[in-house]
Design a protein around this motif. Structure first.
Motif, PDB file in Angstrom:
ATOM      1  N   PHE A 115      35.364  21.661 -18.905  1.00 20.17           N
ATOM      2  CA  PHE A 115      35.341  22.177 -20.264  1.00 20.17           C
ATOM      3  C   PHE A 115      33.935  22.199 -20.870  1.00 20.17           C
ATOM      4  CE2 PHE A 115      39.884  21.246 -20.096  1.00 20.17           C
ATOM      5  CZ  PHE A 115      40.387  22.390 -20.672  1.00 20.17           C
ATOM      6  N   ALA A 116      32.984  21.594 -20.187  1.00 26.86           N
ATOM      7  CA  ALA A 116      31.612  21.554 -20.709  1.00 26.86           C
ATOM      8  C   ALA A 116      31.092  22.972 -20.905  1.00 26.86           C
ATOM      9  CB  ALA A 116      30.709  20.788 -19.755  1.00 26.86           C
ATOM     10  N   GLY A 117      30.446  23.201 -21.989  1.00 27.24           N
ATOM     11  CA  GLY A 117      29.860  24.512 -22.252  1.00 27.24           C
ATOM     12  C   GLY A 117      30.790  25.473 -22.955  1.00 27.24           C
ATOM     13  N   LEU A 118      32.057  25.106 -23.099  1.00 27.15           N
ATOM     14  CA  LEU A 118      32.974  25.990 -23.810  1.00 27.15           C
ATOM     15  C   LEU A 118      32.775  25.859 -25.315  1.00 27.15           C
ATOM     16  CD1 LEU A 118      36.568  25.879 -22.255  1.00 27.15           C
ATOM     17  CD2 LEU A 118      35.056  27.826 -22.467  1.00 27.15           C
ATOM     18  N   ASN A 119      32.829  26.963 -26.001  1.00 28.71           N
ATOM     19  CA  ASN A 119      32.803  26.975 -27.458  1.00 28.71           C
ATOM     20  C   ASN A 119      33.948  26.096 -27.969  1.00 28.71           C
ATOM     21  OD1 ASN A 119      34.086  28.120 -29.975  1.00 28.71           O
ATOM     22  ND2 ASN A 119      32.187  29.295 -29.981  1.00 28.71           N
ATOM     23  N   PRO A 120      33.731  25.287 -29.009  1.00 26.70           N
ATOM     24  CA  PRO A 120      34.787  24.399 -29.508  1.00 26.70           C
ATOM     25  C   PRO A 120      36.083  25.139 -29.888  1.00 26.70           C
ATOM     26  CG  PRO A 120      32.696  23.794 -30.483  1.00 26.70           C
ATOM     27  CD  PRO A 120      32.455  25.066 -29.720  1.00 26.70           C
ATOM     28  N   ASN A 121      35.974  26.327 -30.460  1.00 25.29           N
ATOM     29  CA  ASN A 121      37.192  27.069 -30.813  1.00 25.29           C
ATOM     30  C   ASN A 121      37.981  27.465 -29.575  1.00 25.29           C
ATOM     31  OD1 ASN A 121      36.738  26.921 -33.542  1.00 25.29           O
ATOM     32  ND2 ASN A 121      35.871  28.967 -33.718  1.00 25.29           N
ATOM     33  N   ILE A 122      37.275  27.853 -28.531  1.00 22.48           N
ATOM     34  CA  ILE A 122      37.935  28.239 -27.282  1.00 22.48           C
ATOM     35  C   ILE A 122      38.624  27.028 -26.673  1.00 22.48           C
ATOM     36  CG2 ILE A 122      37.535  29.078 -24.930  1.00 22.48           C
ATOM     37  CD1 ILE A 122      35.178  30.735 -26.106  1.00 22.48           C
ATOM     38  N   ARG A 123      37.922  25.924 -26.640  1.00 24.62           N
ATOM     39  CA  ARG A 123      38.484  24.691 -26.081  1.00 24.62           C
ATOM     40  C   ARG A 123      39.711  24.245 -26.889  1.00 24.62           C
ATOM     41  NH1 ARG A 123      34.030  21.975 -25.526  1.00 24.62           N
ATOM     42  NH2 ARG A 123      33.990  21.274 -27.669  1.00 24.62           N
ATOM     43  N   THR A 124      39.602  24.284 -28.211  1.00 20.35           N
ATOM     44  CA  THR A 124      40.710  23.871 -29.067  1.00 20.35           C
ATOM     45  C   THR A 124      41.931  24.750 -28.848  1.00 20.35           C
ATOM     46  OG1 THR A 124      39.198  22.989 -30.733  1.00 20.35           O
ATOM     47  CG2 THR A 124      41.423  23.553 -31.476  1.00 20.35           C
ATOM     48  N   ALA A 125      41.728  26.060 -28.820  1.00 20.10           N
ATOM     49  CA  ALA A 125      42.855  26.973 -28.612  1.00 20.10           C
ATOM     50  C   ALA A 125      43.533  26.692 -27.274  1.00 20.10           C
ATOM     51  CB  ALA A 125      42.380  28.424 -28.677  1.00 20.10           C
ATOM     52  N   ARG A 148      44.459  37.895 -32.627  1.00 19.31           N
ATOM     53  CA  ARG A 148      43.540  38.524 -31.681  1.00 19.31           C
ATOM     54  C   ARG A 148      42.431  37.550 -31.256  1.00 19.31           C
ATOM     55  NH1 ARG A 148      42.542  43.962 -30.395  1.00 19.31           N
ATOM     56  NH2 ARG A 148      40.398  44.370 -29.762  1.00 19.31           N
ATOM     57  N   SER A 149      41.967  36.748 -32.197  1.00 16.61           N
ATOM     58  CA  SER A 149      40.954  35.734 -31.853  1.00 16.61           C
ATOM     59  C   SER A 149      41.516  34.734 -30.866  1.00 16.61           C
ATOM     60  CB  SER A 149      40.479  34.994 -33.109  1.00 16.61           C
ATOM     61  OG  SER A 149      39.739  35.846 -33.939  1.00 16.61           O
ATOM     62  N   VAL A 150      42.731  34.269 -31.100  1.00 15.69           N
ATOM     63  CA  VAL A 150      43.353  33.305 -30.182  1.00 15.69           C
ATOM     64  C   VAL A 150      43.489  33.916 -28.793  1.00 15.69           C
ATOM     65  CG1 VAL A 150      45.454  31.981 -29.670  1.00 15.69           C
ATOM     66  CG2 VAL A 150      44.553  32.051 -32.002  1.00 15.69           C
ATOM     67  N   GLU A 151      43.913  35.164 -28.725  1.00 17.25           N
ATOM     68  CA  GLU A 151      44.041  35.840 -27.430  1.00 17.25           C
ATOM     69  C   GLU A 151      42.690  35.902 -26.717  1.00 17.25           C
ATOM     70  OE1 GLU A 151      45.741  39.510 -28.766  1.00 17.25           O
ATOM     71  OE2 GLU A 151      47.793  38.729 -28.683  1.00 17.25           O
ATOM     72  N   GLY A 152      41.650  36.203 -27.475  1.00 13.65           N
ATOM     73  CA  GLY A 152      40.301  36.237 -26.902  1.00 13.65           C
ATOM     74  C   GLY A 152      39.853  34.863 -26.444  1.00 13.65           C
ATOM     75  N   TYR A 153      40.126  33.825 -27.258  1.00 11.57           N
ATOM     76  CA  TYR A 153      39.767  32.464 -26.885  1.00 11.57           C
ATOM     77  C   TYR A 153      40.442  32.073 -25.573  1.00 11.57           C
ATOM     78  CZ  TYR A 153      38.236  31.719 -31.780  1.00 11.57           C
ATOM     79  OH  TYR A 153      37.625  31.784 -32.998  1.00 11.57           O
ATOM     80  N   MET A 154      41.719  32.386 -25.475  1.00 15.72           N
ATOM     81  CA  MET A 154      42.472  32.010 -24.277  1.00 15.72           C
ATOM     82  C   MET A 154      41.936  32.737 -23.041  1.00 15.72           C
ATOM     83  SD  MET A 154      44.480  29.601 -25.047  1.00 15.72           S
ATOM     84  CE  MET A 154      45.518  29.554 -23.594  1.00 15.72           C
ATOM     85  N   ALA A 155      41.633  34.019 -23.201  1.00 17.28           N
ATOM     86  CA  ALA A 155      41.097  34.786 -22.063  1.00 17.28           C
ATOM     87  C   ALA A 155      39.759  34.189 -21.612  1.00 17.28           C
ATOM     88  CB  ALA A 155      40.928  36.250 -22.447  1.00 17.28           C
ATOM     89  N   LYS A 156      38.905  33.824 -22.576  1.00 18.61           N
ATOM     90  CA  LYS A 156      37.610  33.231 -22.225  1.00 18.61           C
ATOM     91  C   LYS A 156      37.786  31.856 -21.580  1.00 18.61           C
ATOM     92  CE  LYS A 156      34.952  35.738 -25.660  1.00 18.61           C
ATOM     93  NZ  LYS A 156      34.313  35.688 -26.973  1.00 18.61           N
ATOM     94  N   ALA A 157      38.715  31.058 -22.104  1.00 13.94           N
ATOM     95  CA  ALA A 157      38.943  29.722 -21.537  1.00 13.94           C
ATOM     96  C   ALA A 157      39.433  29.831 -20.100  1.00 13.94           C
ATOM     97  CB  ALA A 157      39.965  28.951 -22.383  1.00 13.94           C
ATOM     98  N   ILE A 158      40.388  30.698 -19.864  1.00 14.59           N
ATOM     99  CA  ILE A 158      40.934  30.848 -18.515  1.00 14.59           C
ATOM    100  C   ILE A 158      39.867  31.396 -17.571  1.00 14.59           C
ATOM    101  CG2 ILE A 158      42.630  32.119 -17.136  1.00 14.59           C
ATOM    102  CD1 ILE A 158      44.525  31.767 -19.645  1.00 14.59           C
ATOM    103  N   GLY A 159      39.088  32.352 -18.033  1.00 15.04           N
ATOM    104  CA  GLY A 159      37.997  32.880 -17.214  1.00 15.04           C
ATOM    105  C   GLY A 159      36.980  31.809 -16.873  1.00 15.04           C
ATOM    106  N   HIS A 160      36.633  30.997 -17.850  1.00 21.52           N
ATOM    107  CA  HIS A 160      35.670  29.912 -17.647  1.00 21.52           C
ATOM    108  C   HIS A 160      36.195  28.904 -16.624  1.00 21.52           C
ATOM    109  CE1 HIS A 160      32.541  26.988 -18.787  1.00 21.52           C
ATOM    110  NE2 HIS A 160      33.502  26.086 -18.779  1.00 21.52           N
TER     111      HIS A 160
END
Length: 171
Positions: A115-125, A148-160
């Protein structure tokens, strides 16, 4: 390791070890921890023999490595402390051996690194979704953001996380 890089490490150690111990002592407040971390720093340097040949600022190089090790150490202690506090709330029949405890702490360290390096909002979502089982609309309300933001956060978290998993298997 060839003799040229070995000589460079030896020279770096002889010239800068005392300075590094003092630099660490001022930050850690303990000469014993400073010595331990200085040794860990030079062990890390030994793993990079070709890198040190191009180092123009050895103290900056050493302090950068030592700082990273300090951060890792502080993170590990925080994770270990949180884990031990969580264990205190379990009934005694769920207590684990010292070996199991260390294995669990190591697993938590690997998760933390992922989880290191993830934006806090992405990590929280991501954590609200996966650990708390919240739906995307619930997460949006909880975080006061759009769906839409949550969907984007989740996509970025899973990609990361997938990129980290690939890197672990390749590296």
């Amino acid at each position: 390791m060839s003799s040229a890089p070995h000589h460079e490490v030896h020279k770096l150690y002889n010239i800068h070890h005392g300075w590094l111990v003092e630099w660490l002592r001022r930050r850690l407040g303990c000469v014993h921890h400073a010595h331990d971390l200085a040794q860990d720093t030079f062990v890390r340097v030994l793993d990079k023999p070709l890198v040190i040949q191009g180092v123009h600022e050895p103290r900056a190089f050493l302090s950068r490595i030592a700082h990273g090790l300090m951060v890792d150490q502080f993170r590990r202690r925080a994770i270990e402390q949180a884990y031990l506090e969580a264990l205190q709330h379990l009934p005694t029949r769920h207590m684990e051996s010292a070996e199991e405890r260390m294995m669990n702490i190591e697993a938590l360290m690997r998760i933390d690194a992922m989880f290191a390096g993830l934006n806090p909002n992405i990590r929280t979502a991501f954590l609200l979704s996966r650990l708390h089982g919240m739906t995307y609309p619930d997460i949006a309300r909880e975080m006061n953001v759009s769906l839409r933001s949550v969907e984007g956060y989740m996509a970025k978290a899973i990609g990361h996380l997938l990129a980290n998993a690939r890197q672990d298997t390749l590296g």
